[in-house]
Design an enzyme around this catalytic site. Sequence first.
Site, mmCIF file in Angstrom:
data_model
loop_
_atom_site.group_PDB
_atom_site.id
_atom_site.type_symbol
_atom_site.label_atom_id
_atom_site.label_comp_id
_atom_site.label_asym_id
_atom_site.label_seq_id
_atom_site.Cartn_x
_atom_site.Cartn_y
_atom_site.Cartn_z
ATOM 1 N N ASP A 479 42.811 46.836 42.358
ATOM 2 C CA ASP A 479 43.079 45.522 41.886
ATOM 3 C C ASP A 479 44.265 45.107 41.779
ATOM 4 O O ASP A 479 45.263 45.817 41.810
ATOM 5 C CB ASP A 479 42.009 45.406 40.674
ATOM 6 C CG ASP A 479 41.558 43.746 40.531
ATOM 7 O OD1 ASP A 479 41.790 42.951 41.380
ATOM 8 O OD2 ASP A 479 40.523 43.549 39.755
ATOM 9 N N ASP A 547 35.610 36.807 44.143
ATOM 10 C CA ASP A 547 34.763 37.123 42.911
ATOM 11 C C ASP A 547 33.587 36.345 42.948
ATOM 12 O O ASP A 547 32.747 36.410 42.325
ATOM 13 C CB ASP A 547 35.678 36.731 41.461
ATOM 14 C CG ASP A 547 36.585 38.221 41.077
ATOM 15 O OD1 ASP A 547 36.010 39.171 41.788
ATOM 16 O OD2 ASP A 547 37.196 38.063 40.140
HETATM 17 C C1 DGJ Z 1 39.348 41.036 39.326
HETATM 18 C C2 DGJ Z 1 38.195 41.562 40.293
HETATM 19 O O1 DGJ Z 1 37.964 40.830 41.454
HETATM 20 C C3 DGJ Z 1 36.760 41.705 39.823
HETATM 21 O O2 DGJ Z 1 35.861 42.428 40.624
HETATM 22 C C4 DGJ Z 1 37.070 42.729 38.728
HETATM 23 O O3 DGJ Z 1 37.200 44.136 39.008
HETATM 24 C C5 DGJ Z 1 37.839 42.423 37.453
HETATM 25 N N1 DGJ Z 1 39.126 42.198 38.136
HETATM 26 C C6 DGJ Z 1 38.189 43.229 36.636
HETATM 27 O O4 DGJ Z 1 39.383 43.016 35.643
#
Ligand code: DGJ
EC number: 3.2.1.22
Length: 734
Positions: A479, A547
């Site tokens: 991430d 997301d």
């Molecule tokens: C952002 C990501 O896009 C999510 O899927 C998740 O992993 C969160 N971060 C976790 O903090």
Amino acid sequence: MYFPSRCFTVVLFFTGLSLMIPHPSVAQETTIPILTENNALVLRAGKNGDLGVIFLGRKLSNAAEYDEVPGMFRQGDDYTNSLNAAYTPSGARNLLEPAITVTHSDGNNSLDLRYVSHRFTKVDENVSLLSVELKDPVYHFDVTLFYKSYYREDVIEQWSEIRHREKGNVLLQKYASANLYLKGDRYWLKQYHGDWAREMQPEESQLTHGIKTIDSKLGTRANLFQSSSFMISLGTPATEDEGAVFYGSLEYSGNFRVDLELDYLNNLRIIAGINNYASAYTLKPGESFVTPVFLYTFSDKGKGVASRQLQRWARTYKLVDGNGDRQVLLNNWEATYFDFNETRLAELIKDSKKLGADLFLLDDGWFGNKYPRNDDRAGLGDWQENKIKLPNGISSLVREAQNTGVKFGIWIEPEMVNPKSEFYEKHPGWVVKQPARAEHYFRNQLVLDLSNPEVQDFVFGVVDHLFTENPTLAYIKWDCNAVIYNAYSTHLRNQSHFYIEYVRGLYRVLERIRLKYPKVPMMLCSGGGGRVDYAALKYFTEFWPSDNTDPAERIFIQWEYSYFYPAVSSSNHVTDWGKQPVKFRTDVAMMGKLGFDIVVSKLSENDLRFCQEAISNYKSLKDIIWHGDQYRLVSPWESEFASLMYINPERTRGVIFNYLVSSRYGSGSKLPVKLKGLDPARKYRIREINLYPGISSLIEGEKSYSGDFLMKVGFNPQVNSGRTSVVLQFEEVL
Ligand code: DGJ
């Protein structure tokens, strides 16, 4: 005078030679066609050595005729002889946007670049590399232009290498990767903007005279607001099957800049590369600066062909294991967020198995002790298991997964740190921030200074340690949730190199990881699709588009990504976002690399049964979805429903996904959907799959139709408010 006619044409492509062709001593023109299966990019060096682009489009049958192309255009005078420059230098004759701007060691700002020689090298039976040497007649300053062409895929990757042998340093003020020239009467730009949960929002507009710039200055998470992928239609906006269209994309994960300049002769100059914003680069004598790659393809048969070309190219040449297998996973992020412990995770691991998934992915929140990662305000950077949540460590979870019969993967965000962390307390100098200014946070975090080799070692170590401790670890979600504010490195002497050195540091780390762990699946996530580019994807198997997993949104987001990225690279998870039933959510997620992020134990009996059956259908179709040809049949932007089709290369099997996207009365598939890519002479049977338990299909699964019929008349999936999502599988009837 602009395009004289006496020429020396060299057509050596795919002859198997690596040959250096010097500029003839008697001043002659040299034509250099770069040919792929359907297209040509043709360069020509004039008598005085000016190198220009004279053709980019569907290739001619007779290569000798490229020399006649310039003479057919009567658009007015080019006072500079450089409007079509293959790499526009500035400060000499140039009057428009340059590709390169330098300050020489003596303080002079002028640069001129003349053709010296070129060389074709055959990399293999499909790939060739052209390099063209350019030299300044006054200064010891050289540029090599590289064009790597992929014959079958009609794709070209272009980059530049800049060097000098001046007495002192040269300052590179601008240093593009590529400089192209398109000719058309009108140019339509399709570009993408966005933000968190709103990635890949398209806009299409006609370019007007002057410069349109698409850029990023975010440092990391560089695509958050804009993507470096774009397309240009010539004449009128291309459709899926008609029109001339150029696709471009910069393979770079940092600040980028694409200038699209419609010049006074009505031609389009495309200059793409690293964003020179705050990044003047000091180049020492003898050093070379290699730019990132600008990637492009062209189709005169619409966007569908261009996408399939690019998708095929990406699977074969870019993605890690692009033609390989993938695992269906269950992620715990939305099921638990930060609130979990060993017992809860053990249940979820068992749920993965029950669902039919292959892997359990543990997300954020598993680390940090002095400052536990119980929300996004603390703990980032402290990559030790949290002793309260996981007293027996990650290894006990890996074992638990193994015993349950699923694999185990883990989330990391190793480039970042919360100020509230032990890491930050120990290494304040490893963090990107201005020494004398207040810190400013994005998601309560700061970015680590990856220009510093010690930090690179640390980041590599985070991954390496996880694998060393847990050799069966089978998946990494990487991430990257913050942009760079207050850009400054305590490690670097020259702060103008910071943005570039950051990206170089990131690639060095990823390179090391891939050297040691060549095939482990890794997801490129950046709080959603904040970092989706082919330079990063070289190290990853897939990316996280957004997301926003509400399927009503995802239909559009995935549709737009599909222009540039293959389905196998798009991680689509079924979550609780949105109001649609689980069938709709699963059907939408099945259009790429399927995953789940739901509480399996809360599913009703029928929902669970549906998901299990859908996974089993998916497993029988995944090869086609991942590695077949994709056709966008009905656009959600233009219709009450969307329809997408995937077919195997043999044209014997495939799947069609159809979704209602309008809630207005009577919306649905009133007209049949014309299928594409079938063999007209074959017969196909179409049946509905992914039926919710207890629901029977309206589709007569036993009937068969010719490919001719299905492509000319079409097939009605019978999408309506009672059937909002319809998945059809078809196969040849022998
Ligand atoms: C952002 C990501 O896009 C999510 O899927 C998740 O992993 C969160 N971060 C976790 O903090």
